[in-house]
Design an enzyme around this catalytic site. Structure first.
Site, PDB file in Angstrom:
ATOM      1  N   LYS A   1      38.305  36.867  51.180  1.00 39.90           N
ATOM      2  CA  LYS A   1      39.120  37.494  52.208  1.00 39.90           C
ATOM      3  C   LYS A   1      38.589  38.814  52.765  1.00 39.90           C
ATOM      4  O   LYS A   1      39.076  39.270  53.799  1.00 39.90           O
ATOM      5  CB  LYS A   1      40.538  37.758  51.652  1.00 39.90           C
ATOM      6  CG  LYS A   1      41.306  36.509  51.347  1.00 39.90           C
ATOM      7  CD  LYS A   1      41.501  35.681  52.603  1.00 39.90           C
ATOM      8  CE  LYS A   1      42.012  34.294  52.304  1.00 39.90           C
ATOM      9  NZ  LYS A   1      41.841  33.389  53.430  1.00 39.90           N
TER      10      LYS A   1
ATOM     11  N   HIS B   1      33.720  23.626  56.462  1.00 36.65           N
ATOM     12  CA  HIS B   1      34.219  23.082  55.203  1.00 36.65           C
ATOM     13  C   HIS B   1      35.691  22.720  55.353  1.00 36.65           C
ATOM     14  O   HIS B   1      36.501  23.551  55.787  1.00 36.65           O
ATOM     15  CB  HIS B   1      34.064  24.100  54.068  1.00 36.65           C
ATOM     16  CG  HIS B   1      32.723  24.043  53.424  1.00 36.65           C
ATOM     17  ND1 HIS B   1      32.457  24.611  52.197  1.00 36.65           N
ATOM     18  CD2 HIS B   1      31.559  23.479  53.829  1.00 36.65           C
ATOM     19  CE1 HIS B   1      31.175  24.411  51.889  1.00 36.65           C
ATOM     20  NE2 HIS B   1      30.629  23.726  52.857  1.00 36.65           N
TER      21      HIS B   1
ATOM     22  N   PRO C   1      36.828  39.341  45.554  1.00 34.48           N
ATOM     23  CA  PRO C   1      36.234  38.263  46.365  1.00 34.48           C
ATOM     24  C   PRO C   1      36.730  36.865  46.025  1.00 34.48           C
ATOM     25  O   PRO C   1      36.335  35.909  46.690  1.00 34.48           O
ATOM     26  CB  PRO C   1      34.739  38.401  46.075  1.00 34.48           C
ATOM     27  CG  PRO C   1      34.669  39.054  44.732  1.00 34.48           C
ATOM     28  CD  PRO C   1      35.845  39.975  44.660  1.00 34.48           C
TER      29      PRO C   1
ATOM     30  N   TYR D   1      44.090  30.179  52.255  1.00 31.40           N
ATOM     31  CA  TYR D   1      42.632  30.183  52.254  1.00 31.40           C
ATOM     32  C   TYR D   1      42.077  30.058  53.661  1.00 31.40           C
ATOM     33  O   TYR D   1      41.097  30.743  54.023  1.00 31.40           O
ATOM     34  CB  TYR D   1      42.101  29.037  51.379  1.00 31.40           C
ATOM     35  CG  TYR D   1      40.652  29.192  50.988  1.00 31.40           C
ATOM     36  CD1 TYR D   1      40.303  29.932  49.861  1.00 31.40           C
ATOM     37  CD2 TYR D   1      39.634  28.598  51.726  1.00 31.40           C
ATOM     38  CE1 TYR D   1      38.981  30.088  49.487  1.00 31.40           C
ATOM     39  CE2 TYR D   1      38.303  28.744  51.375  1.00 31.40           C
ATOM     40  CZ  TYR D   1      37.978  29.489  50.239  1.00 31.40           C
ATOM     41  OH  TYR D   1      36.661  29.642  49.879  1.00 31.40           O
TER      42      TYR D   1
ATOM     43  N   TYR E   1      35.619  26.807  42.518  1.00 29.32           N
ATOM     44  CA  TYR E   1      36.113  27.970  41.775  1.00 29.32           C
ATOM     45  C   TYR E   1      36.540  27.479  40.401  1.00 29.32           C
ATOM     46  O   TYR E   1      37.436  26.634  40.298  1.00 29.32           O
ATOM     47  CB  TYR E   1      37.315  28.595  42.471  1.00 29.32           C
ATOM     48  CG  TYR E   1      37.024  29.235  43.821  1.00 29.32           C
ATOM     49  CD1 TYR E   1      36.868  30.607  43.937  1.00 29.32           C
ATOM     50  CD2 TYR E   1      36.939  28.455  44.976  1.00 29.32           C
ATOM     51  CE1 TYR E   1      36.619  31.196  45.170  1.00 29.32           C
ATOM     52  CE2 TYR E   1      36.687  29.037  46.212  1.00 29.32           C
ATOM     53  CZ  TYR E   1      36.529  30.408  46.300  1.00 29.32           C
ATOM     54  OH  TYR E   1      36.282  31.001  47.515  1.00 29.32           O
TER      55      TYR E   1
END
Length: 394
Positions: free
Chosen positions: A299, A75, A295, A387, A203
């Site tokens: 991580k 991704h 979550p 990220y 998200y």
């Protein structure tokens, strides 16, 4: 009491313990892995599925990344959404790297198979596991199985046995300090054999609560919604979940949603937790035994992998070069990175969830945080860098 001997005894056969054993094996360092759970249960646990760039690198380094590269999904970015407004974080564009979608369950299966194939002793379904004499130069791990008592003599013990494991409790209360933030909500997660609603993760912050669109493969989707800690799985029919998830994601995204009967549904509480120190004598904590992250930042697994990469390198320095500097500084090295990762997970959680006591001012601040990321290339790059994974420094 029957006795066994190895260089490193690893408590816990999750990805952290297994990867540590593999990395040590590659350097000719012996280990025995012990776990209180059965192999069947360990391989069936549904867990995270986003691997940082550094985690992919570690699995390749360990020699167990072939299936991940064949079946995993790279991704290059993900979406942040706020009451219908979307902003893509271009991970690849900002960092030159990407993340990999590959389920922790699959990773665990790969690691167990490889370790057993290479002759590693993995003791499943052990009872009364207890690390002892951890301050001495010859620590031991005792356990029982099938009515027999055993003792493993070793040079070092790695506690990779999770938040509820026994390793952390071997560090005296007078030495151990813990830091914790328990969040006043949980995540209701659902697995379904349907293609994901989006090619990349989403998200979302909605006035009714957080939602996440994730996946385990191109045909298996993993979706979450924020829920009350008082909720029970039985309260949520599949239809109720789909209705709520669609509402929080918004009509544009929901129009592409393929629903179906779920085959796994669970509620997980959220917490931030850090234990200090991560080393006591010849006992070293790694993964969830030492820290928990909510979550929201993807991580938990990645932080565990970073821990064992640091620990494996320190042990190699010890055995191959008689250099104990990295072992002595293991806790210091890990915690410096742990707190940065905790910060990012806390930041994402605070921005994307609805809190029960949240004021109108705080809600506006959430929106301002989102708008700042949308309007600032620097802010978007910072999110992307965190990220995709912070660098491993030793």
């Amino acid at each position: 009491m029957k006795s066994k001997k190895t260089q490193v005894c690893i408590i816990g056969s999750g990805p952290a313990g297994l990867l540590l054993s593999q990395l040590l094996h590659n350097e000719g360092i012996s280990s025995i892995i012990i776990d209180r759970q059965s192999r069947e249960r360990i391989e069936a646990r549904v867990r995270a599925g986003v691997l940082e760039w550094g985690s992919v690198e570690a699995l390749d380094e360990a020699g167990i990344g072939a299936r991940m590269h064949k079946e995993g999904i790279p991704h290059a970015g993900f979406d942040l959404a706020f009451n219908g407004d979307k902003h893509r974080i271009d991970i690849k564009g900002h960092t030159g790297k990407d993340v990999m979608i590959y389920g922790q369950t699959e990773l665990t299966i790969d690691l167990i198979a490889k370790r057993l194939e290479q002759g590693c002793e993995i003791i499943f379904s052990a009872d009364d596991v207890q690390p002892i004499d951890v301050k001495s130069s010859s620590p031991k791990v005792r356990y029982s199985r099938g009515g027999e008592s055993y003792e493993i003599e070793c040079d070092h013990i790695a506690g990779c046995d999770g938040f509820h494991g026994v390793a952390r409790s071997a560090i005296p209360d007078a030495v151990m300090k813990t830091f914790e933030r328990v969040y006043p909500f949980g995540w209701l997660g659902l697995l379904v054999e349907k293609p994901p609603v989006s090619e990349e993760l989403i998200y979302a912050n909605h006035e009714r609560g957080f939602a996440l669109s994730s996946m385990r493969s191109e045909t298996r989707s993993r979706y979450y919604i924020q829920c009350s800690l008082n909720d029970k799985v039985e309260d949520w029919s599949d239809q109720r979940f789909w209705d709520e998830f669609s509402l929080r994601m918004g009509p544009e995204i929901a129009s592409n949603l393929k629903t179906g009967a779920s085959f796994e549904k669970s509620i997980a509480p959220l917490r931030s937790f850090v234990a200090e120190p991560m080393r006591y004598g010849n006992l070293y904590l790694a993964g969830d035994a030492a820290h928990i992250v909510p979550p929201t930042g993807a991580k938990g697994l990645n932080l565990a992998i970073a821990d064992v990469r640091i620990l494996s390198r320190a042990l190699v320095e010890h055995y191959k070069k008689n250099n104990n500097d990295y072992l002595e500084r293991y806790s210091e090295i890990c915690l410096k990175r742990v707190w940065k990762v905790e910060r990012f997970s806390w930041f994402m959680s605070m921005m994307l969830h609805q809190f029960p006591d949240m004021s109108a001012f705080e809600k506006r601040m959430q929106r301002a945080e989102f708008d700042h990321i949308v309007g600032s290339e620097t802010a978007s790059r910072s999110v992307a860098e965190n990220y995709v994974g912070l660098p491993l420094e030793m």
